[in-house]
Design a protein around this motif. Structure first.
Motif, short mmCIF file in Angstrom:
data_model
loop_
_atom_site.label_atom_id
_atom_site.label_comp_id
_atom_site.label_asym_id
_atom_site.label_seq_id
_atom_site.Cartn_x
_atom_site.Cartn_y
_atom_site.Cartn_z
N MET A 1 1.13 -1.13 -0.02
CA MET A 1 0.04 -0.05 -0.19
C MET A 1 0.63 1.55 0.02
N LYS A 2 0.32 2.20 -1.01
CA LYS A 2 1.17 3.60 -0.81
C LYS A 2 0.95 4.21 0.49
N LYS A 3 2.11 4.94 0.96
CA LYS A 3 2.14 5.92 2.10
C LYS A 3 1.68 7.28 1.63
N VAL A 4 0.35 7.61 2.41
CA VAL A 4 -0.09 8.92 1.76
C VAL A 4 -0.44 9.88 2.69
N ILE A 5 -0.04 10.98 2.89
CA ILE A 5 -0.41 12.03 3.84
C ILE A 5 -1.38 12.93 3.06
N LEU A 6 -2.49 13.33 3.91
CA LEU A 6 -3.34 14.39 3.80
C LEU A 6 -3.62 15.33 4.99
N THR A 7 -3.41 16.74 4.53
CA THR A 7 -3.69 17.60 5.94
C THR A 7 -4.21 18.92 5.16
N GLY A 8 -4.38 19.95 6.01
CA GLY A 8 -4.86 21.04 5.61
C GLY A 8 -5.05 22.14 6.81
N ASP A 9 -5.71 23.35 6.20
CA ASP A 9 -6.00 24.54 7.15
C ASP A 9 -7.26 25.09 6.38
N ARG A 10 -8.05 25.90 7.24
CA ARG A 10 -9.10 26.65 6.66
C ARG A 10 -8.70 28.08 6.52
N PRO A 11 -8.94 28.57 5.39
CA PRO A 11 -8.35 29.98 5.11
C PRO A 11 -9.15 31.08 5.46
N THR A 12 -8.90 31.04 6.88
CA THR A 12 -9.84 32.23 7.51
C THR A 12 -8.70 33.43 8.03
N GLY A 13 -7.79 33.18 7.79
CA GLY A 13 -6.75 34.27 8.27
C GLY A 13 -5.47 33.74 7.91
N ARG A 14 -4.19 34.54 8.33
CA ARG A 14 -2.73 34.05 7.99
C ARG A 14 -2.61 32.91 9.21
N LEU A 15 -1.80 32.33 8.84
CA LEU A 15 -1.66 31.05 9.89
C LEU A 15 -0.59 31.70 11.02
N HIS A 16 -0.64 31.05 11.99
CA HIS A 16 0.10 31.37 13.39
C HIS A 16 1.06 30.25 13.91
N VAL A 17 1.86 30.40 14.93
CA VAL A 17 2.82 29.84 15.53
C VAL A 17 2.26 28.44 16.16
N GLY A 18 0.74 28.67 16.34
CA GLY A 18 0.19 27.35 16.93
C GLY A 18 -0.03 26.29 15.61
N HIS A 19 -0.44 26.70 14.52
CA HIS A 19 -0.46 26.05 13.29
C HIS A 19 0.96 25.42 13.09
N TYR A 20 1.89 26.24 13.32
CA TYR A 20 3.13 25.63 12.82
C TYR A 20 3.86 24.70 13.71
N ALA A 21 3.56 25.00 15.11
CA ALA A 21 4.03 24.09 16.14
C ALA A 21 3.33 22.86 16.30
N GLY A 22 1.95 22.77 15.89
CA GLY A 22 1.31 22.05 16.03
C GLY A 22 0.94 21.11 14.70
N SER A 23 1.40 21.54 13.47
CA SER A 23 1.11 20.75 12.39
C SER A 23 2.20 20.92 11.25
N LEU A 24 2.25 22.39 10.89
CA LEU A 24 3.20 22.74 9.73
C LEU A 24 4.53 22.22 9.95
N LYS A 25 5.32 22.28 10.92
CA LYS A 25 6.61 21.96 11.20
C LYS A 25 6.73 20.26 10.99
N GLU A 26 5.80 19.76 11.32
CA GLU A 26 5.78 18.36 11.28
C GLU A 26 5.69 17.98 9.63
N ARG A 27 4.75 18.60 9.07
CA ARG A 27 4.56 18.15 7.66
C ARG A 27 5.94 18.65 6.94
N VAL A 28 6.51 19.54 7.06
CA VAL A 28 7.60 19.84 6.33
C VAL A 28 8.80 18.63 6.66
N LYS A 29 8.77 18.35 7.98
CA LYS A 29 9.73 17.15 8.29
C LYS A 29 9.40 15.85 7.58
#
Length: 353
Positions: free
Chosen positions: A1-29
């Protein structure tokens, strides 16, 4: 089975460090780990409209803002597919079919839905679209056959509900959908970063955020105004680090090398914590150190963002191409779903069989 990631964010404003620490940093990694075959990152504009139906311009304006934040954080369009949710109509059709597999009472019991309804004062009048967004999220995840979903801790109940839908569908119609696994940040402090006012969650609507694109002077102003231990009134008083937002942020972002560069009185965060706990260390000094740490973390993000801001047509092309790729993938999943449900009537004249 292929290994696949799906994630995202609601565009209701600019992203903040909560998004970054909670998910974005991990996504880049994860993106750069080479362990995954496909990575889909969704700008969830349709989901954002569930509580912004009367303000579509707000959502429209923030699509590019979120895309810029993604690119600034290191999401690479050559490795990850960035797409816009509403450009994939197959997701809406999948949501419609999954609705028949979930009861109203089950959605009402979802802790994340409960918290979101309370935060938006929807208790008296809940938009149906907003109420159903756990089902919509399940459609998003399964459409791309995601095996892993890197999100913040608050989204754990949503993933559990998605798994239930997968199990129900597969038990009724046969093995068709892929069950996802949640990926939480390895650093426990990143699970849910509090707001600068000490409230449990950093939120755009609460106005307690540090945005990824903030200018240095704004970051400093916010850090220096942060809530700390309310009983740490004098420098000589013993301070509490548990539940103290300043130390939670240091847990999330501080590295040992920061002490060598910005505060060589200490060699690591444990030494700083011990001094604060026994007394004799003021909050202002700790905040100044945190400001240096945050400036170091956010500077390259801000600089990359400004570079991309000068190439907005290229950003739009990235979204167009990503949405085209995403639509093809979702269409194949929808085809499989319709076949399993035996509602692909006209394919090979199936209605006659």
């Amino acid at each position: 089975m292929k290994k696949v990631i799906l994630t995202g964010d609601r565009p209701t404003g600019r992203l903040h460090v909560g998004h970054y620490a909670g998910s974005l940093k991990e996504r880049v990694k994860l993106q750069n780990s080479g362990e995954y075959d496909d990575i889909y990152i969704m700008i969830a504009d349709a989901q954002a409209l569930t509580d912004n139906a009367e303000h579509p311009e707000k959502v429209r304006q923030n699509i590019l803002q979120v895309a810029l934040d993604y690119l600034a954080c290191g999401i690479d369009p050559n490795k990850s597919t960035i797409f816009v949710q509403s450009m994939i109509p197959e997701l809406t059709e999948l949501t419609f079919y999954y609705m028949n597999l979930v009861t109203v009472s089950r959605v009402q019991r979802n802790p994340t839905v409960k918290a979101e309804i309370q935060m938006r004062n929807f208790e008296a009048s809940i938009p149906v679209g907003f109420f159903c967004y756990p089902i919509s999220q399940a459609a998003d995840i399964t459409a791309f056959r995601a095996t892993a979903v890197p999100v913040g801790e608050d989204q754990l109940p949503m993933l559990e509900q998605c798994k239930e839908i997968v199990h129900k569908f597969n038990s009724v119609y046969g093995e068709t959908l892929t069950e996802p696994q949640i990926i939480l940040p390895s650093n426990k402090a990143c699970l849910r970063l509090p707001g600068i006012d000490g409230k449990a969650k950093m939120s755009k609507s609460l106005g307690n955020c540090i945005y990824l694109a903030e200018e240095p002077e704004d970051i400093k102003k916010k850090v220096m105004s942060m809530f700390t231990d309310p009983n740490h009134l004098r420098v000589e008083d013993p301070g509490k680090v548990e539940g103290n937002p300043v130390f939670i942020y240091l847990d999330a972002f501080c590295r040992d090398e920061h002490f060598a560069e910005f505060w060589n009185d200490y060699s690591c965060l444990d030494e700083l914590k011990a001094h604060y706990q026994r007394g004799g260390l003021g909050d202002v000094k700790v905040k100044k150190f945190l400001n240096n740490v945050m400036q170091e973390e956010l500077r390259p993000i801000r600089e990359r963002r400004k570079e991309w801001e000068n190439h907005l047509p290229d950003v739009l092309d990235i979204l167009k191409e990503g949405s085209k790729v995403a639509k093809e993938t979702a269409a194949k999943t929808l085809e499989d779903v319709r076949h399993s449900m035996r509602i692909d009537y006209f394919t090979d004249n199936n209605l006659l069989k």
